[in-house]
Design a protein around this motif. Structure first.
Motif, PDB file in Angstrom:
ATOM      1  N   PHE A 171      -6.741 -30.146 -10.556  1.00 47.99           N
ATOM      2  CA  PHE A 171      -7.870 -29.986  -9.387  1.00 47.99           C
ATOM      3  C   PHE A 171      -7.304 -29.531  -8.272  1.00 47.99           C
ATOM      4  O   PHE A 171      -6.087 -29.725  -7.931  1.00 47.99           O
ATOM      5  CB  PHE A 171      -8.682 -30.897  -9.383  1.00 47.99           C
ATOM      6  CG  PHE A 171      -9.296 -31.794 -10.506  1.00 47.99           C
ATOM      7  CD1 PHE A 171     -10.696 -31.151 -11.141  1.00 47.99           C
ATOM      8  CD2 PHE A 171      -8.807 -32.864 -11.332  1.00 47.99           C
ATOM      9  CE1 PHE A 171     -11.040 -31.454 -12.556  1.00 47.99           C
ATOM     10  CE2 PHE A 171      -9.235 -33.161 -12.573  1.00 47.99           C
ATOM     11  CZ  PHE A 171     -10.396 -32.647 -12.998  1.00 47.99           C
ATOM     12  N   ARG A 217      -5.778 -36.441 -19.585  1.00 47.25           N
ATOM     13  CA  ARG A 217      -7.090 -35.745 -20.058  1.00 47.25           C
ATOM     14  C   ARG A 217      -7.377 -36.524 -21.231  1.00 47.25           C
ATOM     15  O   ARG A 217      -6.596 -36.474 -22.225  1.00 47.25           O
ATOM     16  CB  ARG A 217      -6.723 -34.352 -20.210  1.00 47.25           C
ATOM     17  CG  ARG A 217      -7.812 -33.578 -20.878  1.00 47.25           C
ATOM     18  CD  ARG A 217      -7.679 -32.153 -21.419  1.00 47.25           C
ATOM     19  NE  ARG A 217      -8.821 -31.645 -22.053  1.00 47.25           N
ATOM     20  CZ  ARG A 217      -8.815 -30.398 -22.464  1.00 47.25           C
ATOM     21  NH1 ARG A 217      -7.721 -29.466 -22.138  1.00 47.25           N
ATOM     22  NH2 ARG A 217      -9.698 -29.701 -23.283  1.00 47.25           N
ATOM     23  N   MET A 235     -12.245 -27.403 -12.942  1.00 45.10           N
ATOM     24  CA  MET A 235     -10.846 -27.482 -13.691  1.00 45.10           C
ATOM     25  C   MET A 235     -10.222 -26.223 -13.357  1.00 45.10           C
ATOM     26  O   MET A 235     -10.431 -25.234 -13.371  1.00 45.10           O
ATOM     27  CB  MET A 235     -11.035 -27.613 -15.398  1.00 45.10           C
ATOM     28  CG  MET A 235     -11.318 -29.102 -15.524  1.00 45.10           C
ATOM     29  SD  MET A 235     -13.022 -29.668 -15.194  1.00 45.10           S
ATOM     30  CE  MET A 235     -13.826 -28.897 -16.396  1.00 45.10           C
ATOM     31  N   SER A 258      -6.883 -26.186 -14.334  1.00 46.42           N
ATOM     32  CA  SER A 258      -6.284 -26.322 -15.736  1.00 46.42           C
ATOM     33  C   SER A 258      -6.901 -25.497 -16.735  1.00 46.42           C
ATOM     34  O   SER A 258      -8.319 -25.404 -16.579  1.00 46.42           O
ATOM     35  CB  SER A 258      -5.875 -27.687 -16.163  1.00 46.42           C
ATOM     36  OG  SER A 258      -6.920 -28.522 -16.004  1.00 46.42           O
ATOM     37  N   SER A 291      -8.023 -21.346 -14.006  1.00 45.86           N
ATOM     38  CA  SER A 291      -8.174 -21.834 -15.374  1.00 45.86           C
ATOM     39  C   SER A 291      -8.489 -20.580 -16.161  1.00 45.86           C
ATOM     40  O   SER A 291      -7.789 -20.368 -17.326  1.00 45.86           O
ATOM     41  CB  SER A 291      -9.464 -22.661 -15.458  1.00 45.86           C
ATOM     42  OG  SER A 291      -9.774 -22.910 -16.748  1.00 45.86           O
ATOM     43  N   THR A 312      -2.867 -33.451 -10.398  1.00 48.14           N
ATOM     44  CA  THR A 312      -2.874 -33.328 -12.006  1.00 48.14           C
ATOM     45  C   THR A 312      -3.213 -34.804 -12.556  1.00 48.14           C
ATOM     46  O   THR A 312      -2.913 -35.961 -11.893  1.00 48.14           O
ATOM     47  CB  THR A 312      -1.641 -33.036 -12.768  1.00 48.14           C
ATOM     48  OG1 THR A 312      -0.591 -33.887 -12.562  1.00 48.14           O
ATOM     49  CG2 THR A 312      -1.457 -31.387 -12.241  1.00 48.14           C
ATOM     50  N   LEU A 326      -5.234 -32.214 -16.804  1.00 47.11           N
ATOM     51  CA  LEU A 326      -6.208 -31.849 -16.173  1.00 47.11           C
ATOM     52  C   LEU A 326      -5.475 -31.575 -14.656  1.00 47.11           C
ATOM     53  O   LEU A 326      -4.799 -32.248 -14.245  1.00 47.11           O
ATOM     54  CB  LEU A 326      -7.325 -32.709 -15.831  1.00 47.11           C
ATOM     55  CG  LEU A 326      -8.376 -33.189 -17.133  1.00 47.11           C
ATOM     56  CD1 LEU A 326      -9.137 -34.242 -16.732  1.00 47.11           C
ATOM     57  CD2 LEU A 326      -8.949 -31.781 -17.532  1.00 47.11           C
ATOM     58  N   ASN A 334      -8.383 -24.927 -20.898  1.00 44.76           N
ATOM     59  CA  ASN A 334      -8.518 -25.742 -21.695  1.00 44.76           C
ATOM     60  C   ASN A 334      -7.477 -26.148 -22.878  1.00 44.76           C
ATOM     61  O   ASN A 334      -7.922 -27.047 -23.786  1.00 44.76           O
ATOM     62  CB  ASN A 334     -10.087 -25.608 -22.329  1.00 44.76           C
ATOM     63  CG  ASN A 334     -10.154 -23.919 -22.983  1.00 44.76           C
ATOM     64  OD1 ASN A 334      -8.949 -23.593 -23.268  1.00 44.76           O
ATOM     65  ND2 ASN A 334     -11.209 -23.550 -23.413  1.00 44.76           N
TER      66      ASN A 334
END
Length: 257
Positions: free
Chosen positions: A66, A26, A55, A57, A124, A23, A64, A59
């Motif tokens: 990955f 952002r 992503m 995560s 996501s 993480t 963020l 929005n």
């Protein structure tokens, strides 16, 4: 380097000897739609070394996330897998990608088909309330070689089931189907075979594939994507894009190096 945000790594988790997630902070200016990807990477000898990453995560989340493979001699992942809390990563300012709900014709059941780190964009999307409004049922399929490689997805779904907002949505609408190809497991086999044989639908007590109601997103290895594309097109399904919504959309799980 103004094409990038400089973000700070907040946490790193190594799931297996080939998979890790991390993480990062952002920037408030970084906007994306759930399911999209951005170029991310590291500054190496004063130059950006980048790969496309979806992503994981949503929005609406402040951080963020990955999900990545590790490749011992990969130009980026050999270095990225060594990142620690506090390190700096580069995140491209522009997100893009085809795995967004507007690229699909309206339907009733959404099949999210992934292998390996191709799960990331769906991590996501299953945190997007809009997806649950658009579809009556969401089927998340994650194929891996070994049982240990399912851990990231299993924990993701378990946490969401306990979530105050998403728990009720998941119990009503989300069906999670992990499958393994190289070890004993309750679900075994390749995604293409599981759909063709209807084993997938039998296991989750759902009706077989139906072009009238089913919409599909897929992300994973090139071989799996090509097989699935041929199978769906053979049944009359059309590929969607930004300009023309269709029955299915495809994203490659880019990072193989």
């Amino acid at each position: 380097m103004s094409a990038f945000y400089r973000e700070k790594v907040l946490s790193v988790r190594h799931w297996t000897d080939t998979l890790f997630s991390f993480t990062a902070t952002r920037d408030s200016g970084f906007r994306f739609q759930n399911g999209q990807f951005a170029m991310i990477g590291l500054e190496v000898e004063g130059r950006p070394l980048l790969r496309a990453y979806s992503m994981a995560s949503a929005n609406h989340e402040e951080e963020l996330e990955f999900f990545s493979i590790k490749v011992a001699d990969g130009p980026l992942t050999s270095k990225l897998q060594k990142i620690r809390e506090g390190d700096e990563i580069l995140v491209g300012r522009k997100a893009t990608g085809t795995l967004i709900t507007d690229n699909l014709i309206a339907g009733q059941r959404l099949l999210l088909l992934s292998t390996g780190t191709g799960l990331a964009p769906f991590a996501s999307l299953i945190k997007d309330p809009d997806v649950y409004e658009r579809y009556e049922t969401i089927v998340l399929v994650h194929g891996c070689r070994q049982v240990s490689e399912l851990a990231y997805g299993e924990e993701l779904v378990a946490k969401l089931r306990d979530d105050e907002l998403f728990g009720p949505l998941l119990s009503e609408k989300l069906l999670y189907y992990p499958t393994v190809t190289r070890e004993p497991f309750r679900n075994r086999g390749r995604i293409t075979d599981l759909i063709t044989s209807e084993q997938l639908f039998n296991d989750i007590h759902q009706s077989p594939l139906d072009i009238a109601t089913d919409r599909i997103m897929m992300c994973g290895s090139p071989g799996m994507l090509e097989e699935l594309r041929q199978m769906f097109e053979g049944r009359g399904f059309l590929e969607g894009s930004h300009s023309q919504p269709g029955h299915f959309v495809i994203e490659k799980a880019f990072v193989e190096r």
